[in-house]
Design a protein around this motif. Structure first.
Motif, mmCIF file in Angstrom:
data_model
loop_
_atom_site.group_PDB
_atom_site.id
_atom_site.type_symbol
_atom_site.label_atom_id
_atom_site.label_comp_id
_atom_site.label_asym_id
_atom_site.label_seq_id
_atom_site.Cartn_x
_atom_site.Cartn_y
_atom_site.Cartn_z
ATOM 1 N N THR A 23 0.840 -1.194 0.000
ATOM 2 C CA THR A 23 0.000 0.000 0.000
ATOM 3 C C THR A 23 0.876 1.246 0.000
ATOM 4 N N ASN A 24 0.355 2.311 -0.574
ATOM 5 C CA ASN A 24 1.074 3.577 -0.609
ATOM 6 C C ASN A 24 0.991 4.237 0.766
ATOM 7 N N GLY A 25 2.126 4.651 1.295
ATOM 8 C CA GLY A 25 2.153 5.258 2.610
ATOM 9 C C GLY A 25 1.949 6.760 2.557
ATOM 10 N N ILE A 26 1.329 7.301 3.600
ATOM 11 C CA ILE A 26 1.157 8.741 3.766
ATOM 12 C C ILE A 26 2.051 9.167 4.927
ATOM 13 N N TYR A 27 2.986 10.051 4.658
ATOM 14 C CA TYR A 27 3.959 10.474 5.660
ATOM 15 C C TYR A 27 3.894 11.988 5.855
ATOM 16 N N ARG A 28 4.168 12.413 7.084
ATOM 17 C CA ARG A 28 4.275 13.841 7.389
ATOM 18 C C ARG A 28 5.427 14.022 8.373
ATOM 19 N N PRO A 29 5.950 15.247 8.516
ATOM 20 C CA PRO A 29 6.979 15.474 9.532
ATOM 21 C C PRO A 29 6.468 15.116 10.923
ATOM 22 N N ALA A 30 7.319 14.512 11.716
ATOM 23 C CA ALA A 30 6.928 14.067 13.053
ATOM 24 C C ALA A 30 6.335 15.210 13.860
ATOM 25 N N GLY A 31 5.245 14.885 14.558
ATOM 26 C CA GLY A 31 4.562 15.888 15.350
ATOM 27 C C GLY A 31 3.759 16.876 14.547
ATOM 28 N N ALA A 32 3.521 16.553 13.277
ATOM 29 C CA ALA A 32 2.770 17.433 12.365
ATOM 30 C C ALA A 32 3.436 18.796 12.222
ATOM 31 N N ALA A 33 4.761 18.790 12.123
ATOM 32 C CA ALA A 33 5.490 20.040 11.931
ATOM 33 C C ALA A 33 5.130 20.655 10.582
ATOM 34 N N ALA A 34 4.956 21.962 10.572
ATOM 35 C CA ALA A 34 4.625 22.677 9.344
ATOM 36 C C ALA A 34 5.893 22.985 8.559
ATOM 37 N N LEU A 35 5.696 23.437 7.330
ATOM 38 C CA LEU A 35 6.831 23.726 6.459
ATOM 39 C C LEU A 35 7.808 24.705 7.105
ATOM 40 N N ASP B 212 8.604 25.047 10.043
ATOM 41 C CA ASP B 212 9.312 24.493 11.193
ATOM 42 C C ASP B 212 10.359 23.456 10.799
ATOM 43 N N LEU B 213 10.489 23.179 9.508
ATOM 44 C CA LEU B 213 11.445 22.165 9.070
ATOM 45 C C LEU B 213 12.863 22.696 9.190
ATOM 46 N N ALA B 214 13.750 21.857 9.729
ATOM 47 C CA ALA B 214 15.150 22.246 9.869
ATOM 48 C C ALA B 214 15.816 22.302 8.503
ATOM 49 N N SER B 215 16.829 23.151 8.392
ATOM 50 C CA SER B 215 17.622 23.231 7.172
ATOM 51 C C SER B 215 19.106 23.165 7.545
ATOM 52 N N PRO B 216 19.855 22.185 7.076
ATOM 53 C CA PRO B 216 19.425 21.186 6.095
ATOM 54 C C PRO B 216 18.699 19.989 6.688
ATOM 55 N N GLY B 217 18.597 19.895 8.011
ATOM 56 C CA GLY B 217 17.927 18.759 8.628
ATOM 57 C C GLY B 217 18.911 17.633 8.920
ATOM 58 N N PRO B 218 18.400 16.397 9.044
ATOM 59 C CA PRO B 218 17.061 15.967 8.611
ATOM 60 C C PRO B 218 15.996 16.070 9.697
ATOM 61 N N THR B 219 14.749 16.142 9.242
ATOM 62 C CA THR B 219 13.569 16.056 10.091
ATOM 63 C C THR B 219 12.961 14.670 9.907
ATOM 64 N N PRO B 220 12.672 13.956 11.004
ATOM 65 C CA PRO B 220 12.059 12.636 10.845
ATOM 66 C C PRO B 220 10.619 12.734 10.369
ATOM 67 N N LEU B 221 10.210 11.766 9.572
ATOM 68 C CA LEU B 221 8.832 11.638 9.132
ATOM 69 C C LEU B 221 8.128 10.579 9.959
ATOM 70 N N GLU B 222 6.808 10.642 9.999
ATOM 71 C CA GLU B 222 6.002 9.603 10.621
ATOM 72 C C GLU B 222 4.931 9.160 9.639
ATOM 73 N N ARG B 223 4.624 7.883 9.670
ATOM 74 C CA ARG B 223 3.597 7.330 8.779
ATOM 75 C C ARG B 223 2.238 7.479 9.458
ATOM 76 N N VAL B 224 1.319 8.178 8.800
ATOM 77 C CA VAL B 224 0.029 8.472 9.417
ATOM 78 C C VAL B 224 -1.145 7.825 8.684
ATOM 79 N N GLY B 225 -0.867 7.097 7.612
ATOM 80 C CA GLY B 225 -1.961 6.455 6.903
ATOM 81 C C GLY B 225 -1.474 5.723 5.676
ATOM 82 N N ASP B 226 -2.404 5.017 5.056
ATOM 83 C CA ASP B 226 -2.148 4.279 3.820
ATOM 84 C C ASP B 226 -3.289 4.521 2.846
ATOM 85 N N VAL B 227 -2.974 4.494 1.578
ATOM 86 C CA VAL B 227 -4.000 4.629 0.554
ATOM 87 C C VAL B 227 -3.636 3.736 -0.620
ATOM 88 N N ARG B 228 -4.638 3.041 -1.135
ATOM 89 C CA ARG B 228 -4.423 2.170 -2.291
ATOM 90 C C ARG B 228 -5.419 2.561 -3.368
#
Length: 352
Positions: free
Chosen positions: A154-166, A168-184
């Motif tokens: 199944t295709n995974g849906i990922y977002r930055p951990a803790g639902a961080a907004a754009l 709030d993303l570190a540069s260069p990072g990395p920022t961890p992602l979390e899997r929050v759903g699947d869609v097929r």
């Protein structure tokens, strides 16, 4: 204290097919820079496009006739940009998340100011190993979602951990992602793309309406529209049945973008042939809002005219929580074909 990742919800199905909705041709690009068109975005009255690996060093600006009027250099050296979106502040966000061979330890989002050309790199890491991804969705609260392109899963849906907004993303990072759903998605019998059947299951692009209440995912053959009145795209993708509209037969379609008026643009790579036209679906957001259905669980919706019950054949949706989501035979054949096609595309791109 260790915070557990949110439980991943899952959606499955071919959507509710709207037979009366059709794309129409807008214009045909003439610039070779668009031969590998993989991402589209509309912002500030301009249409932006970008190719994928090997042609993703610049964003092109197009007019209403698909003519290139200017270019914006990507501020960092990308690996494989596969999609683009617009943030709440009007900046372009390039999704450098392509990984055909699934070997990358990090992927990235690249922000780009369309006025100045300035931007930064924001690396991201998956929690469960490498993935290939060609769809970026940016919620109206600024939280980005990456939807992976899977062949045998199944295709995974990922977002930055803790639902961080754009922002709030570190540069260069990395920022961890979390899997929050699947869609097929799929399979469907809509023609188009590199291979039959299998291409209808691969997620190749994404887009979000200007007000953030409608999301679109596309495969090589179809586009799926999800209504999200509250702006929660994860819920829309995992807990609603989308509207499905068949795309024109495109050689290798990967790009979609909403216009401010709620229409949906769709573009394609040339796959070695003539540059294909950019197409438009008028009133896409209204179509999604008037036709989408949500409920406690998602059932496989009507995808073809035969083998349906009367409610499904008329375009209505019925909930069948205990029904299997897939025909095992169809899923197996579709996945096999998709896998072979993806392998062939990887080999072709590796040689180019």
């Amino acid at each position: 204290m260790v915070l557990a990742a949110p439980a991943a919800a899952q959606s499955s199905g071919s959507g509710v097919l709207v037979t009366g909705a059709q794309f129409e041709q807008v214009c045909t690009p003439g610039n070779p820079a668009l031969a590998e068109l993989s991402g589209l975005a509309v912002a500030g009255g301009k249409t932006y496009g970008i190719g994928d690996s090997g042609t993703d060093d610049a964003v092109v600006v197009m007019d209403g006739d698909c003519a290139v009027t200017s270019t914006l250099s990507v501020p960092v050296d990308p690996y494989d940009i596969e999609d683009m979106g617009v943030g709440p502040d009007g900046r372009l966000w390039l999704s450098d998340a392509g990984d055909n061979e699934r070997v990358r330890s990090t992927v990235a989002l690249i922000d780009l100011d369309p006025a100045t050309g300035a931007g930064q790199l924001h690396r991201l890491t998956y929690p469960d190993g490498p993935h290939d991804a060609e769809a970026l969705l940016i919620q109206r609260d600024g939280v980005p979602l990456i939807v992976t392109k899977e062949v045998l899963a199944t295709n995974g849906i990922y977002r930055p951990a803790g639902a961080a907004a754009l922002g709030d993303l570190a540069s260069p990072g990395p920022t961890p992602l979390e899997r929050v759903g699947d869609v097929r998605l799929g399979p469907t019998s809509t023609p188009g793309g590199p291979v039959p059947v299998g291409g209808s299951t691969l997620v190749t692009g994404g887009a979000v309406s200007a007000d953030g209440t409608v999301a679109a995912l596309r495969t090589y053959t179809d586009v799926y529209l999800y209504s999200a009145p509250d702006g929660d795209l994860v819920r829309a993708l995992t807990a609603t049945t989308p509207v499905r509209v068949a795309l024109p037969n495109q050689p290798q379609g990967e790009a979609i973008a909403f216009t401010p008026d709620g229409d949906l643009l769709a573009g394609s790579e040339s796959a070695g042939g003539p540059l294909p036209p950019v197409q438009i679906l008028r009133g896409a957001t209204e179509l999604a809002r008037s036709s989408s259905w949500s409920g406690g669980s998602v059932s496989l919706s009507a995808s073809e005219g035969h083998g349906q019950d009367p409610a499904q054949a008329s375009g209505e949706t019925t909930e069948k929580p205990s029904a299997p989501r897939w025909s095992t035979a169809v899923l197996g054949v579709g996945a096999l074909v998709a896998g072979l096609a993806t392998f062939a595309l990887v080999r072709r791109r590796s040689r180019s």
